[in-house]
Design a protein around this motif. Structure first.
Motif, PDB file in Angstrom:
ATOM      1  N   TRP A   1      35.398  42.972  40.858  1.00  0.00           N
ATOM      2  CA  TRP A   1      35.846  42.418  39.629  1.00  0.00           C
ATOM      3  C   TRP A   1      34.588  42.312  38.774  1.00  0.00           C
ATOM      4  O   TRP A   1      33.396  42.273  39.137  1.00  0.00           O
TER       5      TRP A   1
ATOM      6  N   GLN B   1      37.956  35.210  37.737  1.00  0.00           N
ATOM      7  CA  GLN B   1      39.224  35.556  38.524  1.00  0.00           C
ATOM      8  C   GLN B   1      40.219  34.420  38.582  1.00  0.00           C
ATOM      9  O   GLN B   1      41.457  34.543  39.173  1.00  0.00           O
TER      10      GLN B   1
ATOM     11  N   ASP C   1      40.837  42.666  35.956  1.00  0.00           N
ATOM     12  CA  ASP C   1      39.829  41.755  35.085  1.00  0.00           C
ATOM     13  C   ASP C   1      40.777  41.421  34.083  1.00  0.00           C
ATOM     14  O   ASP C   1      41.554  42.266  33.462  1.00  0.00           O
TER      15      ASP C   1
END
Length: 349
Positions: free
Chosen positions: A82, A86, A149
């Motif tokens: 990522w 998150q 993302d």
């Protein structure tokens, strides 16, 4: 890196939310000027209204498993990459992805190599899979690489937090198998990564180290850190490093794949999902001078997908059936650090 045994991409998926952020709205709000909008070249990008970033990765992974006809319990490794937040402050999204999939026998690993994280995940997964000679019960080793993302307020403005890039929300997944099987979608012939750590301050700027996120500014502002870097170093260092990296990863990836830059099997070069001006100035001229491959720009309707550009490119190559049997493509990824990756994939004969 050339895999020491045949490795395939059994399946891949790009999962996009239904919401859309429109370029015209960003211009109307005064966040972008008309000239900047034209240089970006993204009419709209996917926008997750409620979907969390790792949740989109799970959706992409479920679709990938379904396409391959594989159960999650067969996975040996579950790697999640990522770029941005998150959803929790101190937490492992990789373990969440594995748990949601039911991949209870897999080792979850998180990778945060910013925009190049997905490609790094593929490379590290291949290295681990081929280093372990033991086979699972079905005779194969399986690795899942996901990215997810979501670039949203209050901490991120997808249109203005960076130069030359618009950020779209998405989840991606790539399912790797070793040894490769004839029915798999693509064969991974090689993957090469190169870094230029002298450029790390482009995303650090002149800011002192802080004790918590967004201490210096209420939003992520890569424009501010890049301005600080350019004020001190100018443009030339980045331009030289970028050109050298692209040429190097192409040359080494093709060599490891047993191909040359004019190989008739080499059909496409899948570009990273950057703004139109960035591609035209910093990527397309170099590639045109380096290889005989048609550029594929899948990013006009998605924008840059954080860590997911390479995985999304693989998914769209497979979905569109762009490669005829025996044909190959270069798939690119690049990100802050700076790090560049090139994958060589080939359709089965």
């Amino acid at each position: 890196m050339k895999p020491v045994e045949p490795v395939s991409i059994a399946a891949a998926a790009l999962w996009l939310p239904k919401g859309r952020a429109k370029l015209t709205e960003a211009v109307a709000d005064g966040r972008l000027r008309a000239r900047q909008a034209k240089e970006l070249g993204h009419p709209e990008v996917p926008s997750a209204e409620v979907e969390p970033a790792p949740g989109m990765a799970v959706s992409a992974a479920r679709e990938t498993l379904r396409k391959a006809g594989i159960e999650a319990k067969a996975l040996d490794l579950c790697v999640h990459a990522w770029m941005y937040y998150q959803g929790h402050d101190l937490w492992s999204p990789a373990h969440y992805v594995a748990q949601e999939l039911g991949a209870h026998h897999a080792m979850p690993v998180g990778i945060q190599q910013v925009c190049n994280g997905g490609a790094a995940g593929v490379e590290l997964t291949v290295a681990r899979m081929t280093a372990n000679a033991a086979h699972s019960t079905d005779g194969y080793r399986w690795g899942m690489v996901t990215t997810g993302d979501r670039f949203t307020n209050p901490g991120f403005d997808r249109w203005t937090s960076d130069y030359g890039v618009v950020y779209g929300d998405a989840g991606t997944a790539v399912l790797l198998r070793a040894p490769a099987a004839p029915e798999d979608a693509l064969r991974l012939r090689s993957i090469v990564t190169m870094a230029a750590s002298e450029l790390e301050s482009m995303h650090r700027g002149a800011d002192p180290f802080a004790a918590a996120a967004r201490t210096h500014r209420p939003r992520v502002d890569m424009r501010a850190t890049k301005r600080a870097y350019l004020h001190e170093h100018g443009h030339d260092q980045f331009i030289r490093a970028n050109e050298n990296a692209i040429r190097t990863i192409v040359d080494e990836a093709l060599r490891d794949a047993g191909m040359g830059p004019r190989d008739p099997r080499l059909r496409y070069a899948v570009l990273p999902r950057f703004g139109l001006k960035t591609l035209q100035e910093f990527w397309l001229p170099i590639l045109a001078d380096t290889v005989d491959a048609e550029p594929l720009d899948y990013g006009r309707s998605t924008g840059h997908l954080g860590a997911g550009d390479a995985a999304a490119g693989l998914a769209e190559l497979i979905h569109s059936r762009a490669l005829r049997p025996g044909e190959a493509a270069l798939v690119f990824s690049a990100g802050a650090g700076f790090t560049w990756s090139c994958l060589v994939v080939q359709a089965p004969d």
